[in-house]
Design a protein around this motif. Structure first.
Motif, PDB file in Angstrom:
ATOM      1  N   UNK A  27       0.819  -1.210   0.000  1.00 58.18           N
ATOM      2  CA  UNK A  27       0.000   0.000   0.000  1.00 58.18           C
ATOM      3  C   UNK A  27       0.851   1.257   0.000  1.00 58.18           C
ATOM      4  N   UNK A  28       1.915   1.259   0.789  1.00 60.89           N
ATOM      5  CA  UNK A  28       2.821   2.414   0.819  1.00 60.89           C
ATOM      6  C   UNK A  28       3.530   2.588  -0.521  1.00 60.89           C
ATOM      7  N   UNK A  29       3.881   1.472  -1.166  1.00 61.96           N
ATOM      8  CA  UNK A  29       4.536   1.541  -2.465  1.00 61.96           C
ATOM      9  C   UNK A  29       3.607   2.183  -3.500  1.00 61.96           C
ATOM     10  N   UNK A  30       2.362   1.740  -3.519  1.00 58.35           N
ATOM     11  CA  UNK A  30       1.395   2.273  -4.486  1.00 58.35           C
ATOM     12  C   UNK A  30       1.124   3.747  -4.196  1.00 58.35           C
ATOM     13  N   UNK A  31       1.017   4.105  -2.920  1.00 56.00           N
ATOM     14  CA  UNK A  31       0.742   5.492  -2.552  1.00 56.00           C
ATOM     15  C   UNK A  31       1.897   6.421  -2.929  1.00 56.00           C
ATOM     16  N   UNK A  47      -4.867  -1.385  -5.772  1.00 49.96           N
ATOM     17  CA  UNK A  47      -5.114  -0.747  -4.471  1.00 49.96           C
ATOM     18  C   UNK A  47      -6.468  -1.177  -3.902  1.00 49.96           C
ATOM     19  N   UNK A  48      -7.454  -1.306  -4.769  1.00 45.83           N
ATOM     20  CA  UNK A  48      -8.767  -1.768  -4.314  1.00 45.83           C
ATOM     21  C   UNK A  48      -8.682  -3.184  -3.752  1.00 45.83           C
ATOM     22  N   UNK A  49      -7.909  -4.038  -4.423  1.00 43.71           N
ATOM     23  CA  UNK A  49      -7.725  -5.408  -3.923  1.00 43.71           C
ATOM     24  C   UNK A  49      -7.013  -5.393  -2.576  1.00 43.71           C
ATOM     25  N   UNK A  50      -5.990  -4.539  -2.436  1.00 42.83           N
ATOM     26  CA  UNK A  50      -5.284  -4.437  -1.152  1.00 42.83           C
ATOM     27  C   UNK A  50      -6.239  -4.033  -0.029  1.00 42.83           C
ATOM     28  N   UNK A  55      -8.988  -5.053   4.901  1.00 50.38           N
ATOM     29  CA  UNK A  55     -10.115  -4.701   5.771  1.00 50.38           C
ATOM     30  C   UNK A  55     -11.184  -5.773   5.841  1.00 50.38           C
ATOM     31  N   UNK A  56     -11.323  -6.560   4.780  1.00 53.61           N
ATOM     32  CA  UNK A  56     -12.381  -7.560   4.762  1.00 53.61           C
ATOM     33  C   UNK A  56     -11.910  -8.986   4.969  1.00 53.61           C
ATOM     34  N   UNK A  57     -10.610  -9.194   4.931  1.00 57.06           N
ATOM     35  CA  UNK A  57     -10.091 -10.549   5.060  1.00 57.06           C
ATOM     36  C   UNK A  57     -10.063 -11.244   3.718  1.00 57.06           C
ATOM     37  N   UNK A  58      -9.574 -12.444   3.703  1.00 52.89           N
ATOM     38  CA  UNK A  58      -9.459 -13.209   2.467  1.00 52.89           C
ATOM     39  C   UNK A  58      -8.004 -13.519   2.183  1.00 52.89           C
ATOM     40  N   UNK A  67      -1.147  -6.551  -7.570  1.00 51.16           N
ATOM     41  CA  UNK A  67       0.115  -5.799  -7.613  1.00 51.16           C
ATOM     42  C   UNK A  67       0.971  -6.280  -8.784  1.00 51.16           C
ATOM     43  N   UNK A  68       1.065  -7.592  -8.969  1.00 54.98           N
ATOM     44  CA  UNK A  68       1.886  -8.138 -10.050  1.00 54.98           C
ATOM     45  C   UNK A  68       1.339  -7.740 -11.421  1.00 54.98           C
ATOM     46  N   UNK A  69       0.029  -7.730 -11.577  1.00 53.98           N
ATOM     47  CA  UNK A  69      -0.564  -7.306 -12.857  1.00 53.98           C
ATOM     48  C   UNK A  69      -0.271  -5.842 -13.126  1.00 53.98           C
ATOM     49  N   UNK A  70      -0.328  -5.014 -12.095  1.00 49.18           N
ATOM     50  CA  UNK A  70      -0.050  -3.594 -12.272  1.00 49.18           C
ATOM     51  C   UNK A  70       1.430  -3.368 -12.597  1.00 49.18           C
ATOM     52  N   UNK A  71       2.305  -4.110 -11.948  1.00 52.50           N
ATOM     53  CA  UNK A  71       3.735  -3.969 -12.213  1.00 52.50           C
ATOM     54  C   UNK A  71       4.088  -4.390 -13.633  1.00 52.50           C
ATOM     55  N   UNK A  72       3.407  -5.401 -14.145  1.00 51.88           N
ATOM     56  CA  UNK A  72       3.715  -5.949 -15.466  1.00 51.88           C
ATOM     57  C   UNK A  72       2.739  -5.506 -16.548  1.00 51.88           C
ATOM     58  N   UNK A  73       2.053  -4.401 -16.336  1.00 50.50           N
ATOM     59  CA  UNK A  73       1.012  -3.981 -17.274  1.00 50.50           C
ATOM     60  C   UNK A  73       1.547  -3.604 -18.645  1.00 50.50           C
ATOM     61  N   UNK A  74       2.787  -3.200 -18.738  1.00 49.63           N
ATOM     62  CA  UNK A  74       3.355  -2.804 -20.030  1.00 49.63           C
ATOM     63  C   UNK A  74       4.062  -3.953 -20.738  1.00 49.63           C
ATOM     64  N   UNK A  75       4.164  -5.093 -20.095  1.00 53.63           N
ATOM     65  CA  UNK A  75       4.833  -6.248 -20.697  1.00 53.63           C
ATOM     66  C   UNK A  75       3.918  -6.863 -21.746  1.00 53.63           C
ATOM     67  N   UNK A  76       4.444  -7.054 -22.935  1.00 58.48           N
ATOM     68  CA  UNK A  76       3.690  -7.680 -24.005  1.00 58.48           C
ATOM     69  C   UNK A  76       4.414  -8.971 -24.377  1.00 58.48           C
ATOM     70  N   UNK A  77       3.733 -10.070 -24.239  1.00 55.76           N
ATOM     71  CA  UNK A  77       4.336 -11.361 -24.580  1.00 55.76           C
ATOM     72  C   UNK A  77       4.591 -11.412 -26.085  1.00 55.76           C
TER      73      UNK A  77
END
Length: 97
Positions: A27-31, A47-50, A55-58, A67-77
């Protein structure tokens, strides 16, 4: 299932030599991201998933995936057109030999 921002990921996320071990670290990294990058839909979803997991558990794996999808969003296979050749038309049945 425990709740809270102190929950650790099963596998820490490494970003630029830094380890995100807990939900709070992520969360601090994203912020701390630049405003333009933080506003990207992938980071908003992460951030919504975090928040939902903290807060809700799971399972924390859902937040990690965000987080991994956001970090790799520009990667094109890279598509390899010759990746797997089809055998159609090349095989002969035993009866046809």
């Amino acid at each position: 299932m425990t709740r809270g921002w102190g929950r650790p990921f099963e596998d820490p996320i490494e970003v630029n030599g830094r380890k995100l071990v807990t939900l709070l670290d992520a969360g601090n990294y994203v912020a701390a991201l630049a405003k333009k990058e933080h506003a990207a839909p992938e980071w908003q979803a992460a951030m919504e998933a975090l928040i939902l997991i903290a807060e809700g558990g799971g399972p924390t794996m859902f937040a990690r995936i965000g987080i991994m999808r956001a970090l790799n969003r520009r990667y094109v296979a890279e598509l390899n057109p010759k990746g797997k050749e089809r055998h159609w038309g090349r095989r002969k049945l035993k009866r046809d030999q």
